[in-house]
Design an enzyme around this catalytic site. Structure first.
Site, PDB file in Angstrom:
ATOM      1  N   GLU A  22      87.928  31.031  53.900  1.00 44.91           N
ATOM      2  CA  GLU A  22      89.238  31.450  53.391  1.00 44.91           C
ATOM      3  C   GLU A  22      89.716  30.544  52.269  1.00 44.91           C
ATOM      4  OE1 GLU A  22      92.467  29.969  53.965  1.00 44.91           O
ATOM      5  OE2 GLU A  22      91.593  28.198  54.871  1.00 44.91           O
ATOM      6  N   HIS A 324      90.563  32.448  58.633  1.00 46.35           N
ATOM      7  CA  HIS A 324      91.088  31.127  58.966  1.00 46.35           C
ATOM      8  C   HIS A 324      90.353  30.533  60.164  1.00 46.35           C
ATOM      9  CE1 HIS A 324      94.813  31.071  56.461  1.00 46.35           C
ATOM     10  NE2 HIS A 324      94.750  29.787  56.716  1.00 46.35           N
TER      11      HIS A 324
END
Length: 357
Positions: A22, A324
């Protein structure tokens, strides 16, 4: 395996690609926490390379400065920097007072410091952070207070929180107070959440008209009623003190075997009050659609590090696997000798399983 909170005997610095996965600030915050706890330095390149404004922003810089203030030396600590070297040194937990200077997230700075302080403290320490307390793409205060704090307590890490002032973008000026007790995380298996007990929430404003909060609340109640959830629902209207203007809603889904899951909608200039409510309700309904999942996506990311630092295996389920979560697992693996697996199902109604061996 050596204790995660002690140097591993490997003195070589960890080399981290900040654009991986990410590619956000979570890589840096996790690396800072683990560097302090393990005694291993790191060099990070391509910091936030995939973002609209690459490099360190003020809230990331403040996390770096706070970690260095606690126990480290840093090269490349300036706004916009895309490369950074951090060298930890021995430290003792102590009270800290920090000012981000912008509306940057106070919660993310606190989470960087939390484990290094809790796992080295001999008595409770107090951390005061000025900045934003309601931020997009960061934990808002209601999430911290109701969900993150409860998860930490469940793992043996007691922390108390207060928000004397709310901070919204662009003014900031909020204040987050934390009292962190000494503790070490305990391993935990959290397979599912159990039956729903109730839904509650708050719709609030800071220096805006009360009817805006009432519109947010009414829309959320209507959407939840229409959803068919068989639960008691109660949402209060509140006013938060603070120097700026802002609006938000936080909705808590309480289940028998899990801590409350928090879903937040944030106001912004030109955004209808109804859209603020829809934002939170949509996330809650996505969570409820995967019936056994023990954790929401934000919690799944944030419990991973303390569980990786605990002695023994842990596991939990989550309704959605985010980038994440994957990126955080990859960063942890670079510092700790832990096997972290994430098993996803092709069936959207079946939760993913995270295991730390």
């Amino acid at each position: 395996m050596s204790s995660p909170s002690e140097p591993s005997g490997n003195d070589s610095p960890v080399v981290i690609d900040g654009s991986r996965g990410e590619g956000g600030g979570q890589i840096l915050r996790t690396a800072l926490s683990l560097s302090l706890l393990t005694g291993r330095g790191f060099r990070m390149t391509k910091i936030r390379a995939n973002r609209d404004k690459p490099g360190l922003r003020p809230q990331h810089l403040k996390a770096v400065e706070a970690a260095a203030q606690l126990g480290g030396e840093v090269v490349g600590a300036e706004v916009g920097s895309r490369e950074l070297v951090f060298r930890p040194r021995p430290y003792a937990a102590r009270d800290m007072k920090l000012d981000i200077g912008t509306a940057g997230s106070a919660a993310l700075v606190l989470q960087t410091l939390h484990l290094p302080l809790a796992m080295r403290a001999e008595s409770a320490v107090r951390v005061v952070i000025n900045g934003g307390t309601f931020n997009p793409k960061a934990p808002a205060f209601p999430f911290l207070d109701e969900t993150w704090r409860a998860h930490m307590s469940r793992l043996g890490l007691s922390v108390s929180l207060a928000m004397p002032a709310a901070g919204f973008y662009p003014r900031g000026g909020g204040r987050l107070d934390a009292w962190i007790e000494p503790g070490r995380p305990a391993a935990k298996a959290i397979p599912d959440r159990g039956r729903m007990r109730r839904i509650r929430g708050v719709a609030g404003v800071c220096n805006l008209r009360d009817d805006i909060a009432a519109r947010i609340r009414d829309r959320a109640l209507m959407q939840l009623d229409d959803s068919g959830l068989n639960s008691d629902i109660e949402i209060d209207v509140v006013r938060w003190p603070g120097p700026g203007q802002g609006a938000a809603i936080a909705i808590w889904a309480e289940h028998q075997d899990a801590v409350p899951a928090t879903f937040v909608g944030l106001g912004e200039r030109g955004k209808p009050a109804e859209a603020v409510a829809d934002e939170a309700v949509e996330e809650l309904l996505d969570f409820e659609a995967v019936e056994p999942a023990a954790m929401d996506p934000h919690s799944a990311d944030q419990v991973l590090l303390p569980l990786a630092l605990a002695d023994g295996p842990s596991s939990y389920s989550v309704n959605i696997v985010t980038e994440h979560l994957r990126t955080n697992a990859a960063t942890i693996r670079q510092f700790l000798d832990r096997e972290i697996t994430i098993e996803e199902s092709s069936d959207r109604g079946v939760p993913a399983r995270v295991t730390i061996a």
